[in-house]
Design a protein around this motif. Structure first.
Motif, short mmCIF file in Angstrom:
data_model
loop_
_atom_site.label_atom_id
_atom_site.label_comp_id
_atom_site.label_asym_id
_atom_site.label_seq_id
_atom_site.Cartn_x
_atom_site.Cartn_y
_atom_site.Cartn_z
N SER A 74 1.44 6.01 2.53
CA SER A 74 2.35 5.68 3.63
C SER A 74 1.70 4.74 4.63
N PRO A 122 13.71 1.49 7.81
CA PRO A 122 13.67 0.69 6.57
C PRO A 122 14.84 1.02 5.66
N TYR A 165 6.62 -2.34 5.26
CA TYR A 165 7.88 -1.81 5.80
C TYR A 165 8.27 -2.55 7.08
N HIS A 173 9.65 -5.88 6.19
CA HIS A 173 10.99 -5.68 5.62
C HIS A 173 12.01 -5.42 6.73
N ARG A 224 2.92 0.73 5.45
CA ARG A 224 3.57 0.52 6.74
C ARG A 224 3.71 -0.97 7.11
#
Length: 521
Positions: A497, A234, A504, A507, A501
């Protein structure tokens, strides 16, 4: 020119644009379709419509040229209101729409092609049609665009690249409210298909990198690690992504969108001893040449020459005030209290607006009155205005705001009605995460968000900035405080986190598609 009229309940076709038109047609209160095609050689003129359609007399007695569709209404051959007007290739679309009155279609559809006129109108012709139809109630344009491998549905813009083709749909205000949710859903489904394909490509790339790792295990595994991080990791959250290079701005960013009755934009820049960068910030704002700008600089009694640097620009700035404040959140709130603009934003004293951003944002808000908050992609720059990275963001996901904030603050704009609904103030107890705190209040108030497909601002990365200096201290404490407020408990970083995820991964997909040229912003 041949004109057909049908009352059929559906239109045949298997391409993306055909299926989209079929869905739209099925949602219209009037199912009548008028098709305009060119000459006997056009097979679409004979096969497009269902059995039972009839051809109208498009040329008057003793005339050699086609008649305007409006005259067919006067002659009783066409009803005054129809569902869809379908303009086929090789027909001059501007000539057709200029002759509509008093015919009132709910949707005007036409194929287009960037550099193949036999397949449809060129983008310049679409722009002419949009300029003609816009004042006549067709405020929304939906563009099906085929570029490379993936079809996309582009709402509210006519941007195209060489080789692109598709179909343009001009939707009248009488049915816009009913069709807009469907169009947004259709655009999201096509974007999801792109993301799914990107994730497949990512998995294939990981397998190939694993193979490379196996082959090079005895040679240089560090190279594989660098490749994996560069291509599959990322980028959001990373402020220095590559060596400095000249900032590249697409030429189209400098072509300003013409807006009738542009909304007033209130923009506040808080300053405190900002002499090093503030002039470049101010210049980036004034270079927008936005005609309805209300620019306020709220200074916290700087002592490094900041005010002297601002002196040559005071004639173009609505207000420059220097007074003690209780921090940046207080300064920004004070600045907004001096404004009346209907669209609000703030810009840090070391950040930049990219060319054309204010016109682009104002045009989007004008064409989407239901949207309350917008933001865009971010460019990262160093102290010398050189590019050191980019954040390409997936479409907006309000749920992710409960776990993290990836909205680039320098690209964030919202409506005053929403600002007043949430108290017309930033939370002065925050000095780092006050923009995230504001976004959470916006969401709680029912705001509708949109991530715009454009780089709107440049975030400056330098050693003295607040974001870098406070991230490991107060910043993390404020972020933990917001998560605890949202969830009613302390949230372990491991849970954060896991929750982030999926965002992410989306992204990474969008960033990868942008880097290889499949997405263009």
């Amino acid at each position: 020119m041949r004109v057909f009229l049908t009352g059929a309940s559906s239109l045949p076709g298997s391409r993306t644009e055909d299926r989209l038109l079929i869905e739209i047609h099925g949602r219209l209160p009037d199912r009548t379709v008028v098709e305009v095609s060119q000459g006997e050689s056009d097979p679409a003129a004979r096969t497009t419509l269902a059995p039972g359609s009839r051809e109208l007399h498009a040329a008057g007695p003793g005339t050699s040229g086609p008649r305007a569709l409006g005259t067919l209404v006067h002659d009783g051959q066409l009803p005054p209101e129809v569902g869809v007007l379908l303009i086929r290739p090789a027909v001059d679309p501007l000539g057709v729409v200029r002759g509509l009155d008093p015919l009132r279609p709910l949707v005007v559809a036409m194929p287009w092609a960037h550099d193949a006129p036999e397949l449809g109108a060129r983008p310049e012709a679409l722009a002419d049609v949009a300029a003609f139809l816009g004042p006549r109630g067709f405020s929304q344009v939906a563009l099906v665009r085929h570029g490379d491998e993936f079809p996309v549905l582009q709402l509210g813009g006519l941007a195209a690249r060489p080789g692109d083709r598709g179909q343009a749909l001009f939707v009248h205000e009488r049915v816009l409210a009913d069709l807009l949710p469907f169009l947004h859903d259709a655009a999201g489904e096509l974007q999801s298909a792109v993301v799914d394909r990107a994730l497949e490509l990512r998995e294939q790339a990981e397998l190939r990198l694993d193979h490379i790792a196996e082959l090079t295990r005895r040679h240089d595994r560090r190279l594989v690690v660098r490749l994996r991080r560069r291509w599959l990791g990322p980028r959001i959250g990373t402020l220095r992504q590559h060596a400095p290079r000249p900032l590249a701005i697409p030429a189209r960013y400098r072509r300003l969108t013409e807006i009738r009755n542009p909304p007033r934009i209130a923009l506040v820049t808080p300053t405190l001893n900002a002499a090093r960068f503030v002039e470049r910030t101010v210049q980036s704002v004034l270079a927008q040449k936005y005609p309805a700008l209300e620019y306020v600089i709220q200074d916290g009694v700087s002592r490094d020459g900041t005010l002297a640097i601002l002196d040559p620009y005071r004639h173009a700035i609505a207000s420059v005030v220097s007074e003690p404040d209780r921090g940046q959140a207080d300064a920004i709130t004070r600045g907004f209290a001096r404004t009346t603009g209907e669209i609000l934003a703030w810009l840090g004293a070391d950040d930049l607006l990219l060319p054309g951003s204010l016109h682009y944002v104002a045009d989007f808000f004008t064409r989407h009155p239901d949207v309350d908050v917008v933001y865009g992609h971010r460019v990262l720059i160093d102290a010398d205005d050189r590019e050191i990275g980019r954040w390409v963001l997936p479409p907006h996901d309000s749920a992710i705001l409960s776990w993290g904030d990836f909205v680039p603050q320098e690209t964030l704009f919202w409506r005053r009605r929403l600002w007043e609904r949430v108290g017309a103030t930033l939370d002065r107890t925050f000095q780092f995460a006050m923009d995230w705190e504001l976004l959470l209040r916006f969401r709680a108030a029912g705001a509708r968000f949109a991530r715009l497909p454009r780089f709107l601002g440049a975030f400056r990365v330098h050693d003295a900035q607040k974001t870098t200096a406070q991230m490991t201290g107060r910043g993390h404490l404020e972020m933990a405080r917001l998560r605890e407020r949202e969830h009613g408990r302390r949230v372990p970083i491991g849970e954060v986190s896991r929750r982030l995820r999926p965002y992410y991964l989306r992204h990474i997909a969008y960033q990868g598609l942008y880097r290889v040229g499949l997405l263009r912003y």
